[in-house]
Design an enzyme around this catalytic site. Structure first.
Site, PDB file in Angstrom:
ATOM      1  N   ARG A 148       0.859  -1.178   0.000  1.00  0.00           N
ATOM      2  CA  ARG A 148       0.000   0.000   0.000  1.00  0.00           C
ATOM      3  C   ARG A 148       0.896   1.229   0.000  1.00  0.00           C
ATOM      4  O   ARG A 148       1.867   1.285   0.764  1.00  0.00           O
ATOM      5  CB  ARG A 148      -0.889   0.003   1.260  1.00  0.00           C
ATOM      6  CG  ARG A 148      -1.917   1.105   1.264  1.00  0.00           C
ATOM      7  CD  ARG A 148      -2.650   1.210   2.583  1.00  0.00           C
ATOM      8  NE  ARG A 148      -1.945   2.048   3.537  1.00  0.00           N
ATOM      9  CZ  ARG A 148      -2.526   2.548   4.633  1.00  0.00           C
ATOM     10  NH1 ARG A 148      -3.783   2.250   4.914  1.00  0.00           N
ATOM     11  NH2 ARG A 148      -1.846   3.328   5.459  1.00  0.00           N
ATOM     12  N   TYR A 160      -3.408  11.452   6.157  1.00  0.00           N
ATOM     13  CA  TYR A 160      -3.602  10.082   6.638  1.00  0.00           C
ATOM     14  C   TYR A 160      -2.529   9.166   6.058  1.00  0.00           C
ATOM     15  O   TYR A 160      -2.185   9.257   4.871  1.00  0.00           O
ATOM     16  CB  TYR A 160      -4.999   9.548   6.225  1.00  0.00           C
ATOM     17  CG  TYR A 160      -4.965   8.066   6.383  1.00  0.00           C
ATOM     18  CD1 TYR A 160      -4.747   7.232   5.286  1.00  0.00           C
ATOM     19  CD2 TYR A 160      -4.972   7.509   7.658  1.00  0.00           C
ATOM     20  CE1 TYR A 160      -4.590   5.872   5.456  1.00  0.00           C
ATOM     21  CE2 TYR A 160      -4.808   6.153   7.836  1.00  0.00           C
ATOM     22  CZ  TYR A 160      -4.604   5.338   6.735  1.00  0.00           C
ATOM     23  OH  TYR A 160      -4.433   4.013   6.915  1.00  0.00           O
ATOM     24  N   ASP A 212      -5.254   3.796   0.004  1.00  0.00           N
ATOM     25  CA  ASP A 212      -6.378   4.023   0.913  1.00  0.00           C
ATOM     26  C   ASP A 212      -6.784   5.495   0.841  1.00  0.00           C
ATOM     27  O   ASP A 212      -6.007   6.374   1.210  1.00  0.00           O
ATOM     28  CB  ASP A 212      -5.941   3.669   2.351  1.00  0.00           C
ATOM     29  CG  ASP A 212      -7.115   3.598   3.317  1.00  0.00           C
ATOM     30  OD1 ASP A 212      -6.930   3.042   4.427  1.00  0.00           O
ATOM     31  OD2 ASP A 212      -8.206   4.090   2.972  1.00  0.00           O
ATOM     32  N   HIS A 214      -9.264   6.685   2.459  1.00  0.00           N
ATOM     33  CA  HIS A 214      -9.674   6.919   3.859  1.00  0.00           C
ATOM     34  C   HIS A 214     -10.921   7.790   3.969  1.00  0.00           C
ATOM     35  O   HIS A 214     -10.937   8.785   4.715  1.00  0.00           O
ATOM     36  CB  HIS A 214      -8.508   7.512   4.654  1.00  0.00           C
ATOM     37  CG  HIS A 214      -8.417   6.932   6.038  1.00  0.00           C
ATOM     38  ND1 HIS A 214      -8.902   7.576   7.144  1.00  0.00           N
ATOM     39  CD2 HIS A 214      -7.941   5.758   6.468  1.00  0.00           C
ATOM     40  CE1 HIS A 214      -8.710   6.830   8.219  1.00  0.00           C
ATOM     41  NE2 HIS A 214      -8.121   5.715   7.833  1.00  0.00           N
ATOM     42  N   GLU A 238      -9.127   1.912  -1.681  1.00  0.00           N
ATOM     43  CA  GLU A 238      -9.849   1.582  -0.447  1.00  0.00           C
ATOM     44  C   GLU A 238     -10.584   2.785   0.115  1.00  0.00           C
ATOM     45  O   GLU A 238     -10.100   3.918   0.053  1.00  0.00           O
ATOM     46  CB  GLU A 238      -8.840   1.077   0.575  1.00  0.00           C
ATOM     47  CG  GLU A 238      -9.400   0.816   1.949  1.00  0.00           C
ATOM     48  CD  GLU A 238      -8.326   0.444   2.943  1.00  0.00           C
ATOM     49  OE1 GLU A 238      -7.197   0.136   2.535  1.00  0.00           O
ATOM     50  OE2 GLU A 238      -8.612   0.504   4.150  1.00  0.00           O
ATOM     51  N   GLU A 264     -13.663  -1.564   6.719  1.00  0.00           N
ATOM     52  CA  GLU A 264     -12.957  -1.740   8.003  1.00  0.00           C
ATOM     53  C   GLU A 264     -13.743  -1.127   9.150  1.00  0.00           C
ATOM     54  O   GLU A 264     -13.553  -1.517  10.292  1.00  0.00           O
ATOM     55  CB  GLU A 264     -11.558  -1.164   7.948  1.00  0.00           C
ATOM     56  CG  GLU A 264     -11.470   0.329   7.865  1.00  0.00           C
ATOM     57  CD  GLU A 264     -10.040   0.819   7.746  1.00  0.00           C
ATOM     58  OE1 GLU A 264      -9.286   0.296   6.916  1.00  0.00           O
ATOM     59  OE2 GLU A 264      -9.674   1.706   8.523  1.00  0.00           O
ATOM     60  N   ARG A 285     -13.366  -5.402   3.749  1.00  0.00           N
ATOM     61  CA  ARG A 285     -12.265  -5.184   4.691  1.00  0.00           C
ATOM     62  C   ARG A 285     -12.628  -5.505   6.141  1.00  0.00           C
ATOM     63  O   ARG A 285     -11.755  -5.484   6.998  1.00  0.00           O
ATOM     64  CB  ARG A 285     -11.866  -3.712   4.618  1.00  0.00           C
ATOM     65  CG  ARG A 285     -11.339  -3.279   3.285  1.00  0.00           C
ATOM     66  CD  ARG A 285      -9.848  -3.332   3.189  1.00  0.00           C
ATOM     67  NE  ARG A 285      -9.169  -2.431   4.098  1.00  0.00           N
ATOM     68  CZ  ARG A 285      -8.127  -2.797   4.831  1.00  0.00           C
ATOM     69  NH1 ARG A 285      -7.700  -4.043   4.812  1.00  0.00           N
ATOM     70  NH2 ARG A 285      -7.538  -1.930   5.622  1.00  0.00           N
ATOM     71  N   GLU A 341      -4.153  -7.491   5.268  1.00  0.00           N
ATOM     72  CA  GLU A 341      -3.308  -6.351   5.631  1.00  0.00           C
ATOM     73  C   GLU A 341      -2.374  -6.784   6.753  1.00  0.00           C
ATOM     74  O   GLU A 341      -2.785  -7.490   7.683  1.00  0.00           O
ATOM     75  CB  GLU A 341      -4.181  -5.175   6.095  1.00  0.00           C
ATOM     76  CG  GLU A 341      -3.378  -3.948   6.528  1.00  0.00           C
ATOM     77  CD  GLU A 341      -4.261  -2.761   6.879  1.00  0.00           C
ATOM     78  OE1 GLU A 341      -5.492  -2.919   6.921  1.00  0.00           O
ATOM     79  OE2 GLU A 341      -3.719  -1.679   7.108  1.00  0.00           O
ATOM     80  N   TRP A 405     -12.049  11.879   8.772  1.00  0.00           N
ATOM     81  CA  TRP A 405     -10.599  11.677   8.943  1.00  0.00           C
ATOM     82  C   TRP A 405     -10.146  10.428   8.182  1.00  0.00           C
ATOM     83  O   TRP A 405     -10.851   9.439   8.116  1.00  0.00           O
ATOM     84  CB  TRP A 405     -10.239  11.495  10.427  1.00  0.00           C
ATOM     85  CG  TRP A 405      -8.799  11.126  10.540  1.00  0.00           C
ATOM     86  CD1 TRP A 405      -7.709  11.910  10.285  1.00  0.00           C
ATOM     87  CD2 TRP A 405      -8.286   9.833  10.850  1.00  0.00           C
ATOM     88  NE1 TRP A 405      -6.563  11.202  10.431  1.00  0.00           N
ATOM     89  CE2 TRP A 405      -6.860   9.932  10.774  1.00  0.00           C
ATOM     90  CE3 TRP A 405      -8.858   8.596  11.169  1.00  0.00           C
ATOM     91  CZ2 TRP A 405      -6.023   8.828  11.036  1.00  0.00           C
ATOM     92  CZ3 TRP A 405      -8.020   7.512  11.426  1.00  0.00           C
ATOM     93  CH2 TRP A 405      -6.625   7.647  11.370  1.00  0.00           C
TER      94      TRP A 405
HETATM   95  C1  CS2 Z   1      -6.358   2.215   7.883  1.00  0.00           C
HETATM   96  C2  CS2 Z   1      -6.114   2.194   9.350  1.00  0.00           C
HETATM   97  O1  CS2 Z   1      -5.142   0.201   7.833  1.00  0.00           O
HETATM   98  C3  CS2 Z   1      -5.972   0.905   7.233  1.00  0.00           C
HETATM   99  O2  CS2 Z   1      -6.481   0.643   6.142  1.00  0.00           O
HETATM  100  O3  CS2 Z   1      -7.590   2.643   7.459  1.00  0.00           O
HETATM  101  O4  CS2 Z   1      -4.852   2.731   9.540  1.00  0.00           O
HETATM  102  C4  CS2 Z   1      -7.103   2.970  10.200  1.00  0.00           C
HETATM  103  O5  CS2 Z   1      -6.934   4.347   9.954  1.00  0.00           O
HETATM  104  C5  CS2 Z   1      -6.845   2.645  11.655  1.00  0.00           C
HETATM  105  O6  CS2 Z   1      -6.950   1.258  11.820  1.00  0.00           O
HETATM  106  C6  CS2 Z   1      -7.832   3.369  12.547  1.00  0.00           C
HETATM  107  O7  CS2 Z   1      -7.630   2.972  13.877  1.00  0.00           O
HETATM  108 MG    MG Z   2      -8.148   1.769   5.654  1.00  0.00          MG
END
Ligand code: CS2
Ligand code: MG
Length: 405
Positions: A148, A160, A212, A214, A238, A264, A285, A341, A405
């Protein structure tokens, strides 16, 4: 018949907070479950200690499905990350106990191995394109087949996925209030395709490249980025848009063939039901700790298999080695496995959570024959690292508007 004699919640912080449920049977066999919810850990501790554990004592631990239904339907207030993380922890611990009682790894209870090892992706990040390219190269040199890539964005102070230090990115920051950051979608969209052009020019077509977003784009912005990514054939894009509105992915799907990964932050099948049944995504995810445990994730993965959707479990460092162990047992067994991941935990965490997995040449291997999940917790060491409140950051647009975020 064996019964659950007691249970306790262990909170520790070897660099970041973890919440672990330990369930004991009268025969002295115990099981572990991860209950870590980044930035809201104590809410799950209370849910377990004040409400769930009293209902477990005296129950037959082999009745995993009945206990899951009892905790889900019996709460009346269903779903949500706190509730489902607590249920996930109980579920993981009960599968751990079952494997230990039958002296077999959990993957054998899920249908046995479908593969010898689990392809993982690592996290490469840099302050700019040049540094990110180097970081991707470093991961490829370590044997990763999938990486990634996240980069700093010119004109944005921090973003991020980019860490100041080179060890893995840990977003939760200890302190009295969440850290605030500023964001510009325009600057991001104008920049990020350049990163992937450079990555393909540098490393060719073979490496799997992931990114990602995000949760930071509107559906049409995500459609634009997906189209601009197409020449670089990403493994996935993602969280390209907040997914509460599942039908918004219809817009993205209409415009681009870039594979989409999401979930996620989901915690039950209902969060993904339309995304899966309309084939609006390619990878789900949702992790074992978020998605109600092995039992519920098994149902979701089977539902997803019908619609060509594969798993791509979340595996950031805020999911403990207990979740990673459960995930690898699960990843080894299901047919529609996509990718896992893998952000390596720090050495101290590995010490506190002795486990049976090992990274080798882009894949994760589970030690043969370890009964249950194949993970433990060193309570004595864990007690030396007490909880410290930490928040995930809050994000605002440059004009001050509160954003994702
Ligand atoms: C992220 C994470 O791993 C990922 O794909 O989205 O870093 C996420 O921001 C954190 O798990 C939040 O606690
Ligand atoms: Mg993520």
């Amino acid at each position: 018949m064996t019964t659950i004699e007691s249970a306790k919640v262990i909170v520790c912080s070897p660099g970041r907070n973890f919440v672990t449920l330990k369930i004991f049977t009268e025969q002295g066999v115990y099981g572990l479950g991860d209950a870590t919810l980044n930035g809201r850990e104590k809410a799950v501790v209370s849910y377990l200690e004040d409400y769930v554990i009293p209902c477990l004592i005296g129950r037959d631990p082999s009745r995993i499905e009945d206990i899951w239904q009892y905790l889900y339907k019996g709460a009346y207030w269903r779903r949500g990350p706190v509730t489902m993380s607590a249920i996930a922890a109980v579920d993981m611990a009960l599968w751990d106990i079952k494997g230990k009682m039958l002296d077999t790894p959990v993957y054998n209870l899920l249908g046995g191995k479908s593969r010898e090892a689990v392809m993982v992706y690592g996290h490469a990040n840099g302050k700019d394109i040049a540094e990110t390219i180097d970081e991707v190269g470093r991961h490829l040199d370590k044997g990763y087949k999938a990486v990634r890539a996240q980069s700093g964005i010119p004109g944005i102070e921090s973003t991020y996925g980019v860490s100041k230090t080179k060890d893995n990115y840990e977003p939760a920051v200890r302190g009295d209030l969440p850290k605030e950051s500023l964001w510009s979608t325009e600057k991001y969209l104008n920049f990020i395709p350049k990163l992937f052009k450079e990555l393909r020019d540098t490393y060719g077509d073979e490496p799997h490249l992931l990114h990602d977003c995000h949760h930071r784009l509107t559906p049409i912005e995500a459609a634009r980025l997906g189209k601009e990514f197409e020449p670089y054939h990403l493994f996935w894009m993602e969280d390209c848009t907040p997914a509460e509105l599942q039908e918004s992915f219809r817009i993205i799907r209409e415009h681009t063939t870039t594979p989409l990964a999401v979930g996620e932050v989901f915690n039950t099948v209902w969060d993904a039901q339309l995304l899966i049944s309309e084939m609006l995504i390619d990878y789900l995810r949702t992790s074992i700790v978020r998605g109600g445990g092995i039992s519920h994730m098994k149902k979701i993965a089977s539902f997803a298999e019908i619609y060509h959707v594969r798993t791509g479990f979340h595996g950031a460092t805020d999911l403990s080695p207990v979740t990673m162990s459960a995930a690898l047992n699960f990843d080894l067994s299901i047919n529609n496995f996509g990718i896992q991941e893998y952000m390596p935990h720090n050495g101290l965490t590995q010490e506190l959570f002795p486990n049976s997995y090992q990274f080798k040449d882009g894949f994760m291997y589970l030690e043969e024959g370890k009964p249950g999940l194949g993970v433990d917790i060193d309570e004595e060491k864990a007690s030396k690292y007490p909880y410290e409140r930490a928040y995930l950051p809050v994000n605002r647009k440059e004009d001050g508007t509160l954003f994702n975020w």
